[in-house]
Design an enzyme around this catalytic site. Structure first.
Site, PDB file in Angstrom:
ATOM      1  N   CYS A  62      33.705  39.273  52.620  1.00  0.00           N
ATOM      2  CA  CYS A  62      32.297  39.257  52.989  1.00  0.00           C
ATOM      3  C   CYS A  62      31.469  39.634  51.757  1.00  0.00           C
ATOM      4  O   CYS A  62      31.899  40.447  50.940  1.00  0.00           O
ATOM      5  CB  CYS A  62      31.909  40.205  54.107  1.00  0.00           C
ATOM      6  SG  CYS A  62      32.774  39.912  55.652  1.00  0.00           S
ATOM      7  N   GLU A  77      48.354  26.875  49.580  1.00  0.00           N
ATOM      8  CA  GLU A  77      47.042  27.509  49.688  1.00  0.00           C
ATOM      9  C   GLU A  77      45.898  26.493  49.670  1.00  0.00           C
ATOM     10  O   GLU A  77      44.958  26.609  50.447  1.00  0.00           O
ATOM     11  CB  GLU A  77      46.905  28.473  48.499  1.00  0.00           C
ATOM     12  CG  GLU A  77      45.722  29.390  48.527  1.00  0.00           C
ATOM     13  CD  GLU A  77      45.720  30.343  47.323  1.00  0.00           C
ATOM     14  OE1 GLU A  77      46.393  30.040  46.306  1.00  0.00           O
ATOM     15  OE2 GLU A  77      45.042  31.370  47.402  1.00  0.00           O
TER      16      GLU A  77
HETATM   17  C1  AGP Z   1      46.198  33.571  44.934  1.00  0.00           C
HETATM   18  O1  AGP Z   1      45.909  32.261  44.705  1.00  0.00           O
HETATM   19  C2  AGP Z   1      45.618  34.210  46.079  1.00  0.00           C
HETATM   20  N1  AGP Z   1      44.303  33.856  46.350  1.00  0.00           N
HETATM   21  C3  AGP Z   1      46.073  35.609  46.439  1.00  0.00           C
HETATM   22  O2  AGP Z   1      47.456  35.552  46.610  1.00  0.00           O
HETATM   23  C4  AGP Z   1      45.724  36.795  45.499  1.00  0.00           C
HETATM   24  O3  AGP Z   1      46.426  36.703  44.312  1.00  0.00           O
HETATM   25  C5  AGP Z   1      46.035  38.106  46.245  1.00  0.00           C
HETATM   26  O4  AGP Z   1      45.218  38.203  47.370  1.00  0.00           O
HETATM   27  C6  AGP Z   1      45.880  39.333  45.376  1.00  0.00           C
HETATM   28  O5  AGP Z   1      44.578  39.452  44.917  1.00  0.00           O
HETATM   29  P1  AGP Z   1      44.195  40.431  43.733  1.00  0.00           P
HETATM   30  O6  AGP Z   1      44.882  39.932  42.515  1.00  0.00           O
HETATM   31  O7  AGP Z   1      42.706  40.355  43.637  1.00  0.00           O
HETATM   32  O8  AGP Z   1      44.678  41.793  44.121  1.00  0.00           O
END
Ligand code: AGP
Length: 609
Positions: free
Chosen positions: A2, A489
């Site tokens: 959000c 994804e």
């Molecule tokens: C990757 O393409 C994703 N959107 C997701 O796995 C992401 O890497 C994960 O949510 C961790 O996020 P962060 O690196 O901001 O902690």
């Protein structure tokens, strides 16, 4: 997840709110809304769609205002719908909220008993009614927000405006990000700097528990107990271009092609020097790394995959035992703490709730040697860790992480070398060799990006498939994992990854002519083993798509497609091999016509459990 924006200014703030939401849409995009005082009256507009729909609603109403709040949502409580979209109101006051209120059911039951009627399924509506209830007791708006937030458990960043008090907006935060923008013509607040660059570069980062009053002529900040506090004004160096699409069609495409520059920026500190210094991780890093007996890396998603690559590096080069764990598992598992372990957390956003909680959990178990590898300097995760390394990828807007991943790998390569050096396991010759390879990495990545036209052709074939398997071995197995994650994804094609040696232990049963198998085939010490695994696939009729280094000598034949990568790049080869997988997912998604930057059901920063 959000995104929230708040504004009070002498100009019409409606376009500012809408532009701010556009910049924050990466944080959530299943509905959007705003509430402003238009000729002294509260007007609330909400849409179950994107910000563009909200903008046309605002246009149709010819909405003009000098004070207001706005929100773009990633649903937690209640389905994505107009009814659940923010702002939520209670008799003349409106609230936007990012985060999760854990005790909202208790608050809601209490308020219902007092006669409040709830229109939505959200936790946020409880904040609106609780605030209204506080105001009834005669306290002013600022104090009412303070009393309200003191009753909330969980995470929040909120913005509040009321009809009765049209000359100030109130914001508060705990756990979720929020910063103020000090403008020439008024005051602003938002979930991140990118939303405010349109009006100001002067920003004030609020701390957990802070509450701020925004007026036309200034602002004040207090702590949760009401004590006034000064927070430094920073001049943001974020360039507006960094968050614009420019010549690109999607942010993901832009971010894939920004990787050479992002890597060069991240590796700037070794650009001239002939040796690696532990100090790049912080002043106390030399001592900390020297005393490290084990490494534990905690992360989620793509960041977790970078950690898995690092495990191979740290154990083989620094010879230090390394464990990698998914943050959401570690935080709830009974583990054996060890004060000699360096706890490394990796996060692009620095906001991921599971990673932050895992870090706090490790600290609570007495593990004080902590290092954050992160792309956002002011984030909660960076502030929580003793040591830090900021990747300089620039803002990553596309939900699918690309340049954040490769810059994390660069940071982890530096960490490996620093650990090896502190433990006397890095010869001067190896140090020079590794640093030279790192320095040339941006150029090597740029060369791989030139393979895009061929990958585009492969993507055409892929887009009709329902499933795909990704295979890799050794330090390229996590790259296979990352390739599978990227594909599912953004293209919604079901994809799984396996260590190639595992195929015959079960997944081989899935292989037939309908199952494309993508293999990562660097010319490394495991190549011959991998070739045998590929034979197993071919023998069952599986169609192979192989990313092979020059020198891999895998011939093209019926059902075996080869894409030739440049020369093998040694330890850093995973950084090169992920690039074609990013491009493959991107082009498969393009053919399928999915929303590349905002894939369904996801959000960029996962600030909930
Ligand atoms: C990757 O393409 C994703 N959107 C997701 O796995 C992401 O890497 C994960 O949510 C961790 O996020 P962060 O690196 O901001 O902690």
């Amino acid at each position: 997840m959000c995104g929230i924006v708040t504004a009070i200014a002498t100009r019409n703030i409606v376009p500012v709110l809408l532009e701010g939401l556009r910049k924050l849409e990466y944080r959530g995009y299943d509905s959007a809304g705003l509430a402003v005082l238009h000729n002294g009256e509260m007007v609330r507009l909400r849409s179950a769609g994107r910000v563009a729909e909200l903008a046309s609603l605002a246009d149709n109403r010819q909405l003009q205002a000098n004070i207001g709040i706005a929100h773009t949502r990633w649903a937690t409580h209640g389905v994505p719908s107009e009814r659940n979209a923010h702002p939520h109101v209670s008799a003349g006051l409106a609230v936007v909220h990012n985060g999760i209120i854990e005790n909202f059911e208790t608050i809601k039951a209490d308020l219902q008993a007092k006669g409040y009627v709830f229109e939505s399924d959200t936790d946020t509506e409880a904040i609106a009614h609780l605030l209204h209830h506080k105001l009834q007791s005669g306290v002013d708006l600022f104090e009412a927000v303070r009393l309200t937030t003191n009753e909330l458990l969980g995470a929040y960043a909120i913005g509040v405006v009321t009809e009765a008090d049209p000359f100030r907006a109130i914001v508060a935060r705990r756990g979720s990000p929020l910063l103020l923008g000090v403008g020439e013509d008024g005051m602003y607040a938002a979930s991140d700097t990118a939303a405010l660059l349109q009006v100001t570069r002067k920003v004030v980062y609020l701390e957990d528990g802070d509450l701020a009053e925004l007026r036309l002529d200034g602002y004040k900040v207090v702590l949760a107990d009401g004590t006034p506090v000064e927070r430094e004004v920073h001049l943001s160096s974020l360039s507006a271009d960094a968050v614009e699409l420019g010549k690109y069609r999607h942010y993901m495409q832009k971010e894939i092609f920004e990787q050479p520059q992002a890597l060069a920026n991240t590796l700037e500190m070794i650009a001239g020097g002939g040796s690696i210094s532990a100090q790049i991780f912080g002043v106390s890093a030399t001592e900390s790394l020297a005393a490290t007996r084990r490494v534990l890396v905690l992360a989620c998603g793509t960041s977790y995959h970078s950690a898995l690559v690092a495990r191979y590096w740290i154990e083989s080069i620094a010879k230090i035992p390394c464990t990698v764990e998914i943050a959401s598992e570690y935080r709830y598992r009974e583990s054996v703490p060890d004060p000699e372990t360096l706890v490394v957390v990796i996060s692009q956003s620095g906001e991921t709730a599971d990673t932050l909680a895992a870090l706090k959990h490790a600290k609570s178990l007495g593990m004080s040697k902590t290092l954050a590898i992160c792309n956002v300097p002011e984030s909660a995760i960076v502030r929580e860790a003793a040591l830090r390394f900021i990747t300089r990828a620039g803002p990553e807007i596309g939900v699918a992480s690309t340049k954040a991943f490769t810059t994390q790998l660069a940071a982890l390569a530096l960490l490996t070398l620093a650990l090896a050096k502190q433990h006397g396991r890095l010869s001067a010759e190896d140090e020079t060799r590794y640093l030279t390879a790192l320095r040339h990495l941006p150029v090597a990545v740029a060369k791989v990006l030139e393979l895009e036209p061929q990958i585009e052709q492969w993507a055409q074939k892929f887009s009709g498939k329902q499933h795909a398997l990704f295979l890799g071995r050794g330090r390229h197995w996590p790259i296979a994992m990352e390739g599978a994650l990227k594909l599912k994804e953004i293209s919604y094609i079901h994809a799984e990854s396996y260590a190639a040696g595992e195929l015959k232990h079960g997944p081989l049963a899935l292989v037939d002519k309908e199952m494309p198998v993508i293999a990562i085939a660097p010319a490394d010490e495991l190549l011959e083993k991998l070739k045998s695994n590929l034979q197993e696939v071919r023998a069952r009729g599986g169609e192979l798509y192989v990313f092979a280094d020059a020198g891999s000598e895998i011939p093209e034949s019926e059902g075996v497609h080869i894409l030739h990568m440049p020369e093998h790049y040694g330890m850093l080869s995973p950084v090169l091999h992920v690039i074609p997988l990013q491009l493959l997912s991107y082009h498969a998604a393009l053919v399928k016509g999915t929303d590349v930057d905002k894939p369904r059901n996801l959000a960029k920063s996962v600030t909930v459990e």
